[in-house]
Design an enzyme around this catalytic site. Structure first.
Site, PDB file in Angstrom:
ATOM      1  N   GLY A  40       0.819  -1.217   0.000  1.00  0.00           N
ATOM      2  CA  GLY A  40       0.000   0.000   0.000  1.00  0.00           C
ATOM      3  C   GLY A  40       0.848   1.260   0.000  1.00  0.00           C
ATOM      4  N   PHE A  41       0.173   2.368   0.156  1.00  0.00           N
ATOM      5  CA  PHE A  41       0.830   3.680   0.065  1.00  0.00           C
ATOM      6  C   PHE A  41       1.966   3.817   1.085  1.00  0.00           C
ATOM      7  CE2 PHE A  41       0.223   8.200   1.747  1.00  0.00           C
ATOM      8  CZ  PHE A  41       1.195   8.741   0.919  1.00  0.00           C
ATOM      9  N   ILE A  42       1.644   3.720   2.359  1.00  0.00           N
ATOM     10  CA  ILE A  42       2.676   3.943   3.380  1.00  0.00           C
ATOM     11  C   ILE A  42       3.634   2.747   3.439  1.00  0.00           C
ATOM     12  CG2 ILE A  42       3.097   4.395   5.836  1.00  0.00           C
ATOM     13  CD1 ILE A  42       0.366   5.828   5.939  1.00  0.00           C
TER      14      ILE A  42
ATOM     15  N   ASP B 279       0.608  -9.022   1.277  1.00  0.00           N
ATOM     16  CA  ASP B 279      -0.519  -8.159   0.910  1.00  0.00           C
ATOM     17  C   ASP B 279      -1.474  -8.975   0.035  1.00  0.00           C
ATOM     18  OD1 ASP B 279      -2.035  -5.800  -0.287  1.00  0.00           O
ATOM     19  OD2 ASP B 279      -0.455  -4.699   0.747  1.00  0.00           O
ATOM     20  N   ASN B 280      -2.742  -8.566   0.014  1.00  0.00           N
ATOM     21  CA  ASN B 280      -3.672  -9.209  -0.931  1.00  0.00           C
ATOM     22  C   ASN B 280      -3.820  -8.383  -2.216  1.00  0.00           C
ATOM     23  OD1 ASN B 280      -5.255  -7.088  -0.118  1.00  0.00           O
ATOM     24  ND2 ASN B 280      -7.065  -8.310   0.378  1.00  0.00           N
TER      25      ASN B 280
ATOM     26  N   LEU C  44       0.354  -2.800   8.649  1.00  0.00           N
ATOM     27  CA  LEU C  44      -0.262  -1.686   7.912  1.00  0.00           C
ATOM     28  C   LEU C  44      -1.559  -2.086   7.222  1.00  0.00           C
ATOM     29  CD1 LEU C  44       3.209  -1.263   6.581  1.00  0.00           C
ATOM     30  CD2 LEU C  44       2.109   0.806   7.416  1.00  0.00           C
TER      31      LEU C  44
ATOM     32  N   TYR D  14     -14.491   2.292  10.874  1.00  0.00           N
ATOM     33  CA  TYR D  14     -13.034   2.249  10.701  1.00  0.00           C
ATOM     34  C   TYR D  14     -12.323   2.554  12.029  1.00  0.00           C
ATOM     35  CZ  TYR D  14      -8.475   4.048   9.010  1.00  0.00           C
ATOM     36  OH  TYR D  14      -7.144   4.316   8.815  1.00  0.00           O
TER      37      TYR D  14
HETATM   38  N1  LIG Z   1      -2.737   7.346   4.805  1.00  0.00           N
HETATM   39  C1  LIG Z   1      -3.139   7.946   5.924  1.00  0.00           C
HETATM   40  O1  LIG Z   1      -3.219   9.181   6.016  1.00  0.00           O
HETATM   41  C2  LIG Z   1      -3.473   7.131   7.154  1.00  0.00           C
HETATM   42  C3  LIG Z   1      -4.052   7.805   8.238  1.00  0.00           C
HETATM   43  C4  LIG Z   1      -4.364   7.058   9.371  1.00  0.00           C
HETATM   44  C5  LIG Z   1      -4.088   5.711   9.421  1.00  0.00           C
HETATM   45  N2  LIG Z   1      -3.542   5.073   8.358  1.00  0.00           N
HETATM   46  C6  LIG Z   1      -3.297   3.623   8.466  1.00  0.00           C
HETATM   47  O2  LIG Z   1      -2.014   3.302   7.970  1.00  0.00           O
HETATM   48  C7  LIG Z   1      -2.043   2.025   7.313  1.00  0.00           C
HETATM   49  C8  LIG Z   1      -1.506   2.175   5.894  1.00  0.00           C
HETATM   50  O3  LIG Z   1      -2.323   3.138   5.212  1.00  0.00           O
HETATM   51  P1  LIG Z   1      -2.190   3.405   3.672  1.00  0.00           P
HETATM   52  O4  LIG Z   1      -2.610   4.790   3.426  1.00  0.00           O
HETATM   53  O5  LIG Z   1      -0.877   2.914   3.188  1.00  0.00           O
HETATM   54  O6  LIG Z   1      -3.369   2.451   3.125  1.00  0.00           O
HETATM   55  P2  LIG Z   1      -3.363   1.461   1.858  1.00  0.00           P
HETATM   56  O7  LIG Z   1      -4.791   1.095   1.604  1.00  0.00           O
HETATM   57  O8  LIG Z   1      -2.586   2.044   0.742  1.00  0.00           O
HETATM   58  O9  LIG Z   1      -2.567   0.188   2.429  1.00  0.00           O
HETATM   59  C9  LIG Z   1      -3.207  -0.874   3.103  1.00  0.00           C
HETATM   60  C10 LIG Z   1      -2.751  -2.173   2.479  1.00  0.00           C
HETATM   61  O10 LIG Z   1      -3.415  -3.258   3.144  1.00  0.00           O
HETATM   62  C11 LIG Z   1      -3.751  -4.209   2.148  1.00  0.00           C
HETATM   63  N3  LIG Z   1      -4.866  -5.026   2.635  1.00  0.00           N
HETATM   64  C12 LIG Z   1      -6.125  -4.593   2.914  1.00  0.00           C
HETATM   65  N4  LIG Z   1      -6.883  -5.632   3.296  1.00  0.00           N
HETATM   66  C13 LIG Z   1      -6.090  -6.737   3.262  1.00  0.00           C
HETATM   67  C14 LIG Z   1      -6.316  -8.114   3.537  1.00  0.00           C
HETATM   68  N5  LIG Z   1      -7.521  -8.565   3.902  1.00  0.00           N
HETATM   69  N6  LIG Z   1      -5.285  -8.976   3.395  1.00  0.00           N
HETATM   70  C15 LIG Z   1      -4.059  -8.522   3.006  1.00  0.00           C
HETATM   71  N7  LIG Z   1      -3.786  -7.221   2.730  1.00  0.00           N
HETATM   72  C16 LIG Z   1      -4.798  -6.353   2.852  1.00  0.00           C
HETATM   73  C17 LIG Z   1      -4.129  -3.377   0.914  1.00  0.00           C
HETATM   74  O11 LIG Z   1      -4.072  -4.100  -0.300  1.00  0.00           O
HETATM   75  C18 LIG Z   1      -3.096  -2.258   0.986  1.00  0.00           C
HETATM   76  O12 LIG Z   1      -1.940  -2.569   0.247  1.00  0.00           O
HETATM   77  C19 LIG Z   1      -3.495   1.554   7.349  1.00  0.00           C
HETATM   78  O13 LIG Z   1      -3.642   0.633   8.398  1.00  0.00           O
HETATM   79  C20 LIG Z   1      -4.283   2.817   7.637  1.00  0.00           C
HETATM   80  O14 LIG Z   1      -5.465   2.533   8.349  1.00  0.00           O
HETATM   81  C21 LIG Z   1      -3.242   5.748   7.218  1.00  0.00           C
END
Ligand SMILES: NC(=O)c1ccc[n+]([C@@H]2O[C@H](COP(=O)([O-])OP(=O)(O)OC[C@H]3O[C@@H](n4cnc5c(N)ncnc54)[C@H](O)[C@@H]3O)[C@@H](O)[C@H]2O)c1
Length: 341
Positions: free
Chosen positions: A22-24, A44-45, A90, A169
């Site tokens: 994912g992004f982070i 990751d899925n 993440l 969430y």
């Molecule tokens: N981006 C933000 O500003 C922000 C703010 C608060 C919290 N967060 C938290 O940080 C974490 C990363 O955020 P992000 O922006 O990179 O989100 P993102 O959606 O880009 O990354 C999440 C990853 O989890 C994977 N995923 C989801 N469900 C899955 C499953 N059932 N099995 C396997 N993989 C699965 C997705 O494919 C994705 O690659 C998350 O937990 C999010 O809740 C992010």
């Protein structure tokens, strides 16, 4: 004394990033691959994190192991090693649109992947886990009780309207915070929580405010509706979020601790939208409009704890980060290789 603002990891660790595509997660992996001598695994899925050209290049260049699987299925974890020094957790279904449209899936998927990860740790050897949480966990405390902004980590967590889909969430993130801290204490691994605050940057998908803006400006919307114009946020550029996260994982004395990761550069949504318009060379008119119900009117983390205990110091000011991001999205949309929704 630790080197300020640079984690002091030593080589040779086995590190797992759950949701690492994912992004982070992608950006943490990239940082670790370029700055550490670690063995890295991304699991990751690929529901949201995609195997795009950026991902493929990173994985190939640094010989990163990739495990594909859904963490709602406990069997997915059988593909992992038995022992990891560090696990970044993440994985999550994210986004206000998802929460509003599929709240039951947010509950099912996010609770299952947290629970399955915790139970996998019970039967594995894991040194330390970092769980990624969110400022949404305390948004209700600010709105209902007028808690102080900028907001420190000890803020009580609160859901304003337990039946509202938007808050599913935050409910699952509260479960995660409690789950990781308490399993860690009882089972004897280390756990640290980071609560992100509006992290943004290139390759963040399209379910965030900044990519939305780029798309809307490219359609030349006129008048341009400025939803939630007087709300405030402090936007954190991805490189700063990565630094805060790796510091929270690697600095000593962080076990059992929660850190607010973000910036204190609080701006109004109106400021953000108008500056994005300038970057997009928009010549139309603006019209203020209300925002999503349940969206907090003011949000800004107090990052004193991260500054003093981690040596965390965000470096990218919002205008600089916004320009990099807007440029990236324009280029991406013009490339024709569209992978993200
Ligand atoms: N981006 C933000 O500003 C922000 C703010 C608060 C919290 N967060 C938290 O940080 C974490 C990363 O955020 P992000 O922006 O990179 O989100 P993102 O959606 O880009 O990354 C999440 C990853 O989890 C994977 N995923 C989801 N469900 C899955 C499953 N059932 N099995 C396997 N993989 C699965 C997705 O494919 C994705 O690659 C998350 O937990 C999010 O809740 C992010």
């Amino acid at each position: 004394m630790q080197n300020q603002n640079t984690p002091s990891g030593v080589g040779g660790k086995n590190v797992l990033l759950l949701g690492g595509a994912g992004f982070i997660g992608y950006n943490i992996t990239k940082y670790l691959a370029e700055n550490r001598n670690y063995t890295l695994t991304i699991a990751d899925n690929f529901a949201r994190g995609k195997q795009d050209d950026y991902f493929k290049e990173l994985v190939e260049k640094h010989n990163i192991k990739v495990v594909a699987g859904d963490f709602t299925d406990p069997a997915t974890f059988n593909q992992l090693d038995e022992a990891y020094d560090q696990v970044y957790m993440l994985a999550s279904v994210v986004g206000v649109d998802n929460a509003n449209s599929i709240p039951h899936e947010i509950i099912r998927i996010n609770t299952a992947l947290i629970f399955n990860t915790l139970e996998w740790i019970r039967r594995s050897k894991v040194g330390k886990v970092l769980f990624t949480s969110t400022s949404e966990c305390y948004a209700g405390t600010i709105e209902a009780f007028g808690y102080t902004t900028p907001t420190p980590e000890e803020v009580p967590l609160c859901i304003q309207d337990i039946g509202h889909p938007r808050f599913t969430y935050a409910v699952t993130k509260m479960l995660g915070e409690s789950g990781f801290l308490n399993y860690a204490r009882i089972l004897g691994f280390e756990a640290t929580i980071v609560r992100y605050h509006n992290v943004y940057g290139p390759r963040m998908g399209f379910k965030h405010v900044i990519p939305h803006l780029v798309v809307r400006y490219r359609k030349n919307e006129d008048p341009f509706k400025v939803y939630g114009h007087d709300q405030t946020r402090a936007f954190c550029y991805i490189d700063d979020a990565v630094m805060g996260t790796v510091l929270a994982m690697e600095q000593p004395g962080t076990n059992g601790e929660i850190f607010h990761i973000g910036t204190q550069d609080e701006i109004s949504i109106g400021d953000l939208i108008h500056y994005a318009g300038e970057l997009m060379n928009y010549k139309g008119t603006f019209e203020n409009a209300p925002t999503y119900p349940g969206s907090v009117s003011r949000r800004c983390p107090d990052i004193t704890k991260a500054r003093t205990q981690l040596g965390f110091e965000p470096k990218v000011m919002w205008k600089e980060g916004l320009k990099i991001t807007v440029d990236w999205y324009n280029e991406y949309l013009e490339s024709g290789k569209l992978v993200y929704e």
